[in-house]
Motif scaffolding. Structure first.
Motif, PDB file in Angstrom:
ATOM      1  N   LEU A  85       0.823  -1.202   0.000  1.00  0.00           N
ATOM      2  CA  LEU A  85       0.000   0.000   0.000  1.00  0.00           C
ATOM      3  C   LEU A  85       0.859   1.253   0.000  1.00  0.00           C
ATOM      4  O   LEU A  85       0.520   2.259  -0.631  1.00  0.00           O
ATOM      5  CB  LEU A  85      -0.946  -0.004   1.207  1.00  0.00           C
ATOM      6  CG  LEU A  85      -2.019  -1.098   1.205  1.00  0.00           C
ATOM      7  CD1 LEU A  85      -2.852  -1.031   2.477  1.00  0.00           C
ATOM      8  CD2 LEU A  85      -2.907  -0.987  -0.021  1.00  0.00           C
ATOM      9  N   ASP A  86       1.986   1.196   0.699  1.00  0.00           N
ATOM     10  CA  ASP A  86       2.915   2.323   0.710  1.00  0.00           C
ATOM     11  C   ASP A  86       3.446   2.588  -0.695  1.00  0.00           C
ATOM     12  O   ASP A  86       3.487   3.725  -1.162  1.00  0.00           O
ATOM     13  CB  ASP A  86       4.074   2.019   1.666  1.00  0.00           C
ATOM     14  CG  ASP A  86       5.082   3.149   1.730  1.00  0.00           C
ATOM     15  OD1 ASP A  86       4.853   4.119   2.464  1.00  0.00           O
ATOM     16  OD2 ASP A  86       6.103   3.061   1.021  1.00  0.00           O
ATOM     17  N   ALA A  87       3.848   1.514  -1.393  1.00  0.00           N
ATOM     18  CA  ALA A  87       4.437   1.670  -2.726  1.00  0.00           C
ATOM     19  C   ALA A  87       3.413   2.142  -3.756  1.00  0.00           C
ATOM     20  O   ALA A  87       3.723   2.948  -4.628  1.00  0.00           O
ATOM     21  CB  ALA A  87       5.057   0.346  -3.170  1.00  0.00           C
ATOM     22  N   LEU A  88       2.195   1.639  -3.673  1.00  0.00           N
ATOM     23  CA  LEU A  88       1.160   2.031  -4.637  1.00  0.00           C
ATOM     24  C   LEU A  88       0.721   3.477  -4.425  1.00  0.00           C
ATOM     25  O   LEU A  88       0.597   4.255  -5.379  1.00  0.00           O
ATOM     26  CB  LEU A  88      -0.040   1.093  -4.531  1.00  0.00           C
ATOM     27  CG  LEU A  88       0.165  -0.340  -5.031  1.00  0.00           C
ATOM     28  CD1 LEU A  88      -1.015  -1.215  -4.626  1.00  0.00           C
ATOM     29  CD2 LEU A  88       0.350  -0.369  -6.546  1.00  0.00           C
ATOM     30  N   THR A  89       0.480   3.847  -3.184  1.00  0.00           N
ATOM     31  CA  THR A  89       0.007   5.210  -2.922  1.00  0.00           C
ATOM     32  C   THR A  89       1.098   6.240  -3.158  1.00  0.00           C
ATOM     33  O   THR A  89       0.814   7.400  -3.460  1.00  0.00           O
ATOM     34  CB  THR A  89      -0.523   5.341  -1.487  1.00  0.00           C
ATOM     35  OG1 THR A  89       0.498   4.948  -0.565  1.00  0.00           O
ATOM     36  CG2 THR A  89      -1.761   4.477  -1.283  1.00  0.00           C
ATOM     37  N   ALA A  90       2.368   5.830  -3.023  1.00  0.00           N
ATOM     38  CA  ALA A  90       3.463   6.754  -3.287  1.00  0.00           C
ATOM     39  C   ALA A  90       3.474   7.199  -4.741  1.00  0.00           C
ATOM     40  O   ALA A  90       4.045   8.236  -5.073  1.00  0.00           O
ATOM     41  CB  ALA A  90       4.799   6.105  -2.933  1.00  0.00           C
ATOM     42  N   ARG A  91       2.840   6.424  -5.602  1.00  0.00           N
ATOM     43  CA  ARG A  91       2.763   6.755  -7.021  1.00  0.00           C
ATOM     44  C   ARG A  91       1.452   7.452  -7.369  1.00  0.00           C
ATOM     45  O   ARG A  91       1.067   7.533  -8.526  1.00  0.00           O
ATOM     46  CB  ARG A  91       2.935   5.485  -7.855  1.00  0.00           C
ATOM     47  CG  ARG A  91       4.372   4.985  -7.820  1.00  0.00           C
ATOM     48  CD  ARG A  91       4.516   3.574  -8.370  1.00  0.00           C
ATOM     49  NE  ARG A  91       5.915   3.248  -8.574  1.00  0.00           N
ATOM     50  CZ  ARG A  91       6.746   2.884  -7.612  1.00  0.00           C
ATOM     51  NH1 ARG A  91       6.305   2.786  -6.370  1.00  0.00           N
ATOM     52  NH2 ARG A  91       8.003   2.619  -7.870  1.00  0.00           N
ATOM     53  N   GLY A  92       0.759   7.935  -6.364  1.00  0.00           N
ATOM     54  CA  GLY A  92      -0.416   8.765  -6.603  1.00  0.00           C
ATOM     55  C   GLY A  92      -1.725   8.037  -6.694  1.00  0.00           C
ATOM     56  O   GLY A  92      -2.754   8.650  -7.007  1.00  0.00           O
ATOM     57  N   THR A  93      -1.748   6.744  -6.419  1.00  0.00           N
ATOM     58  CA  THR A  93      -3.002   6.008  -6.523  1.00  0.00           C
ATOM     59  C   THR A  93      -3.799   6.072  -5.218  1.00  0.00           C
ATOM     60  O   THR A  93      -3.263   6.339  -4.145  1.00  0.00           O
ATOM     61  CB  THR A  93      -2.757   4.532  -6.863  1.00  0.00           C
ATOM     62  OG1 THR A  93      -2.070   3.912  -5.771  1.00  0.00           O
ATOM     63  CG2 THR A  93      -1.947   4.382  -8.135  1.00  0.00           C
TER      64      THR A  93
END
Length: 258
Positions: A67-75
């Motif tokens: 979740l950290d990696a996905l949201t870091a890309r704006g999702t």
């Protein structure tokens, strides 16, 4: 058997703006979900939404690195919190949750007041959807097996991308999507000892797609070592990557597309 290892392009690490925030919701027809994103939210730019279908006996709290990696890309990530006993009984209300979530996001049927109170961006619909980022369903392991009963659901005329991660078998009987609006991708780690390579290739042939290999990623690398059946964990291969590195490679590939 020779595996094709597609090299991932070198990319700068994403800039994590603001803290990762989670909003727990209980939505009519969807049950418990957790919506994750980073603040602050820009209302000027449409943000991609991902519906995440997690693996067996896990929930939203078990995927902090992903979740950290996905949201870091704006999702913005909507993670389903399955009622596993009901899902294992194949109760339709449970096995169709990801598809209902996609439909409600498309139709802007998530409660607007709840989104606003959590400072969540509104979902796109109508003419705006044509220029909005694609809606994706990301399904991990058994979370992908769950989806197969809905592949033939009628599309609403808008593209939907389904990403199956670490899944080499599906719930029988199943058939590939008939709608051209539905695109299915297969992701697997090169060190995943749980997936069956022959089964994975059969899925690739059935979906007329290729396998997108994630170098160095195994099956359980994104989960805490205490999670997962010992029998299945014994089949997995070791990796030199940390959970964060595995998650970064997964997120990068999911959002890169083809």
């Amino acid at each position: 058997m020779t595996m094709r290892h597609d090299r991932l392009p070198r990319m700068a690490r994403p800039v994590r703006r603001g803290a990762l925030r989670h909003l727990r919701l209980r939505l009519p027809g969807l049950g418990r979900v957790r919506v994750s994103q980073r603040l602050p939210v820009s209302r000027r730019t449409a943000r991609p939404w991902i519906i995440f279908s997690p693996g067996a006996l896990t929930g939203p709290a078990d995927y902090p690195e992903l979740l950290d990696a996905l949201t870091a890309r704006g999702t913005v990530v909507l993670t389903l919190d399955y009622r596993w006993p009901a899902l294992f009984r194949n109760e339709p209300a449970e096995t169709s949750r990801a598809w209902r979530a996609a439909q409600r996001l498309r139709r802007r049927q998530l409660p607007a007041r709840g989104l606003a109170s959590g400072r969540l961006p509104a979902t796109s619909a109508g003419g705006a959807a044509r220029s909005a980022p694609p809606l994706r369903i990301l399904a991990y392991s058994l979370g992908g097996w769950v989806l197969s009963a809905g592949f033939q659901r009628r599309a609403d005329g808008q593209p939907l991308e389904i990403v199956l991660l670490g899944a080499s078998s599906l719930h029988e009987p199943w058939r590939p999507p008939t709608s051209r609006q539905v695109r299915i991708r297969l992701l697997a780690g090169t060190e995943d000892g749980v997936v069956d390579p022959a089964g994975l290739q059969q899925l690739a042939d059935a979906f007329h797609t290729r396998i997108e290999w994630l170098p160095g990623v195994n099956h359980f690398g994104i989960l805490d070592e205490r999670i997962g059946s010992p029998d299945f964990r014994a089949r997995d291969r070791a990796t030199e990557l940390s959970a964060r590195q595995c998650a970064e490679r997964i997120a990068r590939q999911v959002l890169r597309g083809r």
